[in-house]
Structure formats: C-alpha cells, structure tokens
Design a protein around this motif. Structure first.
Motif, short mmCIF file in Angstrom:
data_model
loop_
_atom_site.label_atom_id
_atom_site.label_comp_id
_atom_site.label_asym_id
_atom_site.label_seq_id
_atom_site.Cartn_x
_atom_site.Cartn_y
_atom_site.Cartn_z
N GLY A 127 -13.82 24.21 -16.32
CA GLY A 127 -13.41 25.45 -15.70
C GLY A 127 -14.55 26.43 -15.49
N THR A 128 -15.75 26.09 -15.96
CA THR A 128 -16.91 26.96 -15.81
C THR A 128 -18.18 26.10 -15.83
OG1 THR A 128 -18.13 28.81 -16.80
CG2 THR A 128 -16.99 27.38 -18.30
N PRO A 129 -19.25 26.55 -15.16
CA PRO A 129 -20.49 25.77 -15.20
C PRO A 129 -21.30 25.97 -16.47
CG PRO A 129 -20.75 27.68 -13.79
CD PRO A 129 -19.31 27.65 -14.21
N HIS A 130 -20.83 26.80 -17.40
CA HIS A 130 -21.59 27.09 -18.61
C HIS A 130 -21.18 26.15 -19.74
CE1 HIS A 130 -23.03 30.65 -16.59
NE2 HIS A 130 -21.79 30.97 -16.31
N LEU A 131 -22.17 25.60 -20.46
CA LEU A 131 -21.90 24.69 -21.56
C LEU A 131 -21.28 25.42 -22.74
CD1 LEU A 131 -25.15 22.54 -21.59
CD2 LEU A 131 -22.89 21.84 -20.86
N GLY A 132 -20.26 24.84 -23.33
CA GLY A 132 -19.63 25.40 -24.51
C GLY A 132 -18.70 26.56 -24.26
N VAL A 133 -18.50 26.93 -23.00
CA VAL A 133 -17.63 28.06 -22.67
C VAL A 133 -16.52 27.53 -21.76
CG1 VAL A 133 -17.50 30.33 -21.61
CG2 VAL A 133 -19.60 29.63 -22.75
N PRO A 134 -15.34 27.26 -22.30
CA PRO A 134 -14.25 26.79 -21.44
C PRO A 134 -13.74 27.91 -20.55
CG PRO A 134 -13.49 27.05 -23.69
CD PRO A 134 -14.96 27.31 -23.71
N GLY A 135 -13.35 27.55 -19.34
CA GLY A 135 -12.81 28.51 -18.39
C GLY A 135 -11.33 28.26 -18.16
N LEU A 136 -10.77 29.05 -17.27
CA LEU A 136 -9.36 28.91 -16.94
C LEU A 136 -9.17 27.82 -15.88
CD1 LEU A 136 -8.36 32.67 -16.70
CD2 LEU A 136 -7.97 31.09 -18.59
N PRO A 183 -5.99 25.46 -13.71
CA PRO A 183 -4.56 25.39 -13.41
C PRO A 183 -3.85 24.45 -14.38
CG PRO A 183 -5.88 25.05 -11.42
CD PRO A 183 -6.82 25.04 -12.58
N PRO A 184 -2.56 24.62 -14.58
CA PRO A 184 -1.82 23.73 -15.49
C PRO A 184 -1.91 22.27 -15.06
CG PRO A 184 -0.48 25.61 -14.88
CD PRO A 184 -1.72 25.67 -14.04
N GLY A 185 -2.15 21.40 -16.02
CA GLY A 185 -2.23 19.96 -15.75
C GLY A 185 -3.59 19.48 -15.31
N GLU A 186 -4.58 20.36 -15.19
CA GLU A 186 -5.93 19.96 -14.76
C GLU A 186 -6.86 19.95 -15.97
OE1 GLU A 186 -6.73 18.85 -11.89
OE2 GLU A 186 -4.91 19.38 -10.83
N GLY A 187 -7.90 19.13 -15.90
CA GLY A 187 -8.87 19.05 -17.00
C GLY A 187 -8.23 18.38 -18.20
N GLY A 188 -8.59 18.82 -19.39
CA GLY A 188 -7.98 18.29 -20.59
C GLY A 188 -8.80 17.25 -21.31
N ASN A 189 -9.72 16.58 -20.61
CA ASN A 189 -10.55 15.55 -21.25
C ASN A 189 -11.83 16.13 -21.85
OD1 ASN A 189 -8.70 13.65 -20.45
ND2 ASN A 189 -9.83 13.05 -18.63
N ASN A 190 -12.03 17.42 -21.71
CA ASN A 190 -13.26 18.05 -22.17
C ASN A 190 -12.93 19.36 -22.89
OD1 ASN A 190 -15.90 18.75 -22.53
ND2 ASN A 190 -16.41 18.97 -20.38
N PRO A 191 -12.29 19.30 -24.06
CA PRO A 191 -11.85 20.54 -24.72
C PRO A 191 -13.00 21.38 -25.28
CG PRO A 191 -11.47 18.66 -26.14
CD PRO A 191 -11.91 18.11 -24.80
N ASP A 192 -14.19 20.80 -25.48
CA ASP A 192 -15.32 21.55 -26.02
C ASP A 192 -16.26 22.07 -24.94
OD1 ASP A 192 -14.46 21.10 -28.65
OD2 ASP A 192 -15.47 19.15 -28.69
N ALA A 193 -15.91 21.88 -23.68
CA ALA A 193 -16.73 22.31 -22.54
C ALA A 193 -18.14 21.72 -22.62
CB ALA A 193 -16.77 23.83 -22.43
N ALA A 194 -18.23 20.45 -22.99
CA ALA A 194 -19.52 19.77 -23.12
C ALA A 194 -19.95 19.21 -21.78
CB ALA A 194 -19.40 18.65 -24.14
N PHE A 195 -21.19 18.75 -21.70
CA PHE A 195 -21.72 18.10 -20.51
C PHE A 195 -21.68 16.60 -20.73
CE2 PHE A 195 -25.28 16.47 -17.93
CZ PHE A 195 -24.85 16.88 -16.69
N PRO A 196 -20.81 15.86 -20.04
CA PRO A 196 -20.73 14.42 -20.26
C PRO A 196 -21.97 13.71 -19.69
CG PRO A 196 -19.21 15.08 -18.54
CD PRO A 196 -19.82 16.32 -19.08
N PHE A 197 -22.53 12.81 -20.48
CA PHE A 197 -23.72 12.08 -20.06
C PHE A 197 -23.68 10.68 -20.66
CE2 PHE A 197 -28.18 10.81 -20.68
CZ PHE A 197 -28.62 10.92 -19.39
N MET A 198 -23.90 9.66 -19.82
CA MET A 198 -23.93 8.28 -20.30
C MET A 198 -25.28 8.04 -20.99
SD MET A 198 -23.82 4.72 -18.20
CE MET A 198 -25.48 4.93 -17.62
#
Length: 65
Positions: free
Chosen positions: A31-40, A42-57
């Motif tokens: 919900g935001t481009p900032h690491l560690g800061v979750p944004g708002l 819509p209902p039912g969107e996101g959810g796989n990244n509760p810590d607002a981390a940057f996923p990297f393989m």
C-alpha cells in the motif's frame, strides 16, 4: 563540486497519483512504496506482505552462472 543544482534539494516533484479504482494491486504490495510502513489497501487486496517488506529472491536452483 556536486555536479547538480543544489537549490532544487528538498523540492517536491509534481506527481499526480491515480485513484485506487484505476490500479491493480498484487499480493505483495503493502500500500506504500516505503519499506516497513504499511499503507491503506482496498478490502481483499494485498495480505501476503503484512510487514511491508521488499520481496527478493535470494536463492534459486535454476540460476545460470
């Protein structure tokens, strides 16, 4: 010498963001481009990244060297 125009430091960029109805959110978007800061989101969107981390393989067995 900095090779840049220092008087422009700190000036906001004029950017118009689209409305949420015009976007498609992925499961990893926080919900935001900032690491560690979750944004708002819509209902039912996101959810796989509760810590607002940057996923990297960081490891793959299919890497080509």
């Amino acid at each position: 010498m900095t090779h840049e125009y220092c008087d422009d430091h700190g000036k906001p960029l004029p950017v118009t963001l689209p409305h949420h109805q015009q976007l498609t959110f992925g499961g990893q978007f926080s919900g935001t481009p900032h690491l560690g800061v979750p944004g708002l989101l819509p209902p039912g969107e996101g959810g796989n990244n509760p810590d607002a981390a940057f996923p990297f393989m960081f490891h793959s067995h299919t890497e080509q060297s």
